[in-house]
Design a protein around this motif. Structure first.
Motif, PDB file in Angstrom:
ATOM      1  N   ALA A   2      12.612   0.875   7.202  1.00  0.00           N
ATOM      2  CA  ALA A   2      13.591   1.685   6.471  1.00  0.00           C
ATOM      3  C   ALA A   2      13.631   1.278   4.999  1.00  0.00           C
ATOM      4  CB  ALA A   2      14.974   1.539   7.108  1.00  0.00           C
ATOM      5  N   ALA A   3      13.559  -0.041   4.745  1.00  0.00           N
ATOM      6  CA  ALA A   3      13.605  -0.513   3.354  1.00  0.00           C
ATOM      7  C   ALA A   3      12.371  -0.043   2.584  1.00  0.00           C
ATOM      8  CB  ALA A   3      13.694  -2.049   3.333  1.00  0.00           C
TER       9      ALA A   3
ATOM     10  N   LEU B 169       0.841  -1.211   0.000  1.00  0.00           N
ATOM     11  CA  LEU B 169       0.000   0.000   0.000  1.00  0.00           C
ATOM     12  C   LEU B 169       0.873   1.256   0.000  1.00  0.00           C
ATOM     13  CD1 LEU B 169      -2.766  -1.225   2.443  1.00  0.00           C
ATOM     14  CD2 LEU B 169      -3.198  -0.253   0.172  1.00  0.00           C
ATOM     15  N   ALA B 170       1.956   1.218   0.763  1.00  0.00           N
ATOM     16  CA  ALA B 170       2.856   2.380   0.817  1.00  0.00           C
ATOM     17  C   ALA B 170       3.426   2.673  -0.572  1.00  0.00           C
ATOM     18  CB  ALA B 170       3.976   2.119   1.826  1.00  0.00           C
ATOM     19  N   ARG B 171       3.853   1.626  -1.263  1.00  0.00           N
ATOM     20  CA  ARG B 171       4.399   1.820  -2.617  1.00  0.00           C
ATOM     21  C   ARG B 171       3.299   2.274  -3.572  1.00  0.00           C
ATOM     22  NH1 ARG B 171       6.793  -3.006  -1.206  1.00  0.00           N
ATOM     23  NH2 ARG B 171       5.355  -4.180  -2.510  1.00  0.00           N
ATOM     24  N   CYS B 172       2.119   1.718  -3.413  1.00  0.00           N
ATOM     25  CA  CYS B 172       1.005   2.036  -4.306  1.00  0.00           C
ATOM     26  C   CYS B 172       0.629   3.532  -4.223  1.00  0.00           C
ATOM     27  CB  CYS B 172      -0.176   1.156  -3.898  1.00  0.00           C
ATOM     28  SG  CYS B 172      -1.661   1.396  -4.828  1.00  0.00           S
TER      29      CYS B 172
ATOM     30  N   ALA C 192      12.035   6.654  -3.434  1.00  0.00           N
ATOM     31  CA  ALA C 192      12.467   6.521  -4.835  1.00  0.00           C
ATOM     32  C   ALA C 192      11.309   6.770  -5.791  1.00  0.00           C
ATOM     33  CB  ALA C 192      13.063   5.122  -5.059  1.00  0.00           C
ATOM     34  N   LEU C 193      10.083   6.570  -5.306  1.00  0.00           N
ATOM     35  CA  LEU C 193       8.896   6.813  -6.147  1.00  0.00           C
ATOM     36  C   LEU C 193       8.385   8.251  -5.996  1.00  0.00           C
ATOM     37  CD1 LEU C 193       7.084   3.423  -5.406  1.00  0.00           C
ATOM     38  CD2 LEU C 193       7.982   4.142  -7.626  1.00  0.00           C
ATOM     39  N   GLY C 194       9.072   9.065  -5.190  1.00  0.00           N
ATOM     40  CA  GLY C 194       8.736  10.498  -5.099  1.00  0.00           C
ATOM     41  C   GLY C 194       8.065  10.936  -3.815  1.00  0.00           C
TER      42      GLY C 194
END
Ligand SMILES: NC(=O)c1ccc[n+]([C@@H]2O[C@H](COP(=O)([O-])OP(=O)(O)OC[C@H]3O[C@@H](n4cnc5c(N)ncnc54)[C@H](OP(=O)(O)O)[C@@H]3O)[C@@H](O)[C@H]2O)c1
Length: 263
Positions: free
Chosen positions: A50-51, A28-31, A58-60
């Motif tokens: 952290a990862a 969800l965080a990446r999405c 990196a995705l903004g």
């Protein structure tokens, strides 16, 4: 504030995700990661947080992390209110949760485990959700997501605490949704069946219909955009819920008793 534009129909700009160190929370965080989005990612495992934070940056996204054990409910509510005061949340995803099954050789789940699941799966997300929903209601905007489980709709004899706590959360989310709807705040309950995560594989290894966490995250994002009250996925669990409701009690009990604990 919800922004409309770009490739995404509606983008929340300040988002809290609990359980972000886990697989669904991380997905969800990446999405939700993109330019202009601020994420507050909670969990306990600092390395995994952290990862995930690095991947989201990196995705903004602008990312902060918090390591906190939500079994300390008062501390979790205080931290959520403190963060919401500093930068009001548009969207809160309460993802953290613990699975369980009755340990092999035990007739009933141990009392301490039942108490722990009660706190992590129900009391903490409900208390945090209430505190933040009230603040969103006074701002007249916002969205909350509770991650429940399809187990909430079935009296699983080998996972009474898990199905019971998720059932409580489901009812709480539904009532809170009606409570805050007049104030422009949406509440979405998500009831997944099988998600293909490490935690999920401990209870449903190799089960059909297990969905990838990234796909589940996308479906949740869509449901939030539509202000959907309830998302059950994958689809066979919609049928299973109806079947459980329609089956005569005697047959239902017999069927549930025939289920064997995983493992
Ligand atoms: N996987 C499935 O098949 C499935 C099916 C239905 C519903 N769900 C629900 O989906 C959610 C995510 O599941 P998942 O498969 O992604 O599991 P996961 O990878 O084990 O993630 C669970 C998350 O909850 C956090 N958490 C657990 N106890 C906590 C505590 N006391 N304090 C703070 N954080 C705590 C974990 O933090 P740390 O790792 O940092 O400790 C982790 O971030 C859960 O609510 C689960 O019940 C999963």
């Amino acid at each position: 504030m919800f922004r409309v534009g770009s490739a995404h129909a509606a983008v929340a700009s300040c988002i809290l995700i609990t359980g972000a160190s886990g697989e669904l929370g991380g997905a969800l965080a990446r999405c939700y990661s993109r330019d202009g989005v601020r994420l507050s990612l909670w969990g306990r495992d600092l390395g995994r947080l952290a990862a995930i934070a690095d991947a989201c940056r990196a995705l903004g996204a602008i990312v902060e992390t918090r390591s906190l054990d939500i079994e300390d409910v008062a501390a979790a509510v205080a931290a959520a209110v403190e963060e919401d005061t500093a930068a009001p949340f548009d969207l809160v995803l309460l993802v953290s949760g613990l699975g369980d099954t009755r340990p092999t050789g035990e007739q009933v789940e141990p009392a301490e485990l039942v108490a722990r699941l009660g706190t992590v799966n129900f009391t903490a997300p409900a208390a945090m959700g209430a505190a933040l929903a009230g603040r969103m209601a006074s701002r007249r905007r916002g969205a909350l997501v509770f991650i429940g489980s399809a187990a909430a709709f079935h009296a699983l004899p080998f996972a009474a605490a898990y199905s019971g706590t998720k059932a409580g959360l489901a009812r709480f989310a539904d009532a809170l949704r009606l409570n805050v709807r007049p104030y422009g705040v949406s509440v979405t309950l998500v009831s997944p069946g099988f998600i293909d995560t490490e935690a999920g594989r401990q209870t449903h290894d190799g089960r059909a219909f297990a969905m990838a966490p990234d796909l589940v995250a996308k479906r949740i994002e869509q449901a939030v955009r539509r202000k959907q009250a309830h998302l059950i996925l994958p689809w066979p669990f919609v049928l299973l819920r109806a079947f459980d409701r329609l089956l005569p009690a005697v047959l239902r009990d017999r069927l549930l008793l025939s289920l064997t604990p995983p493992g």
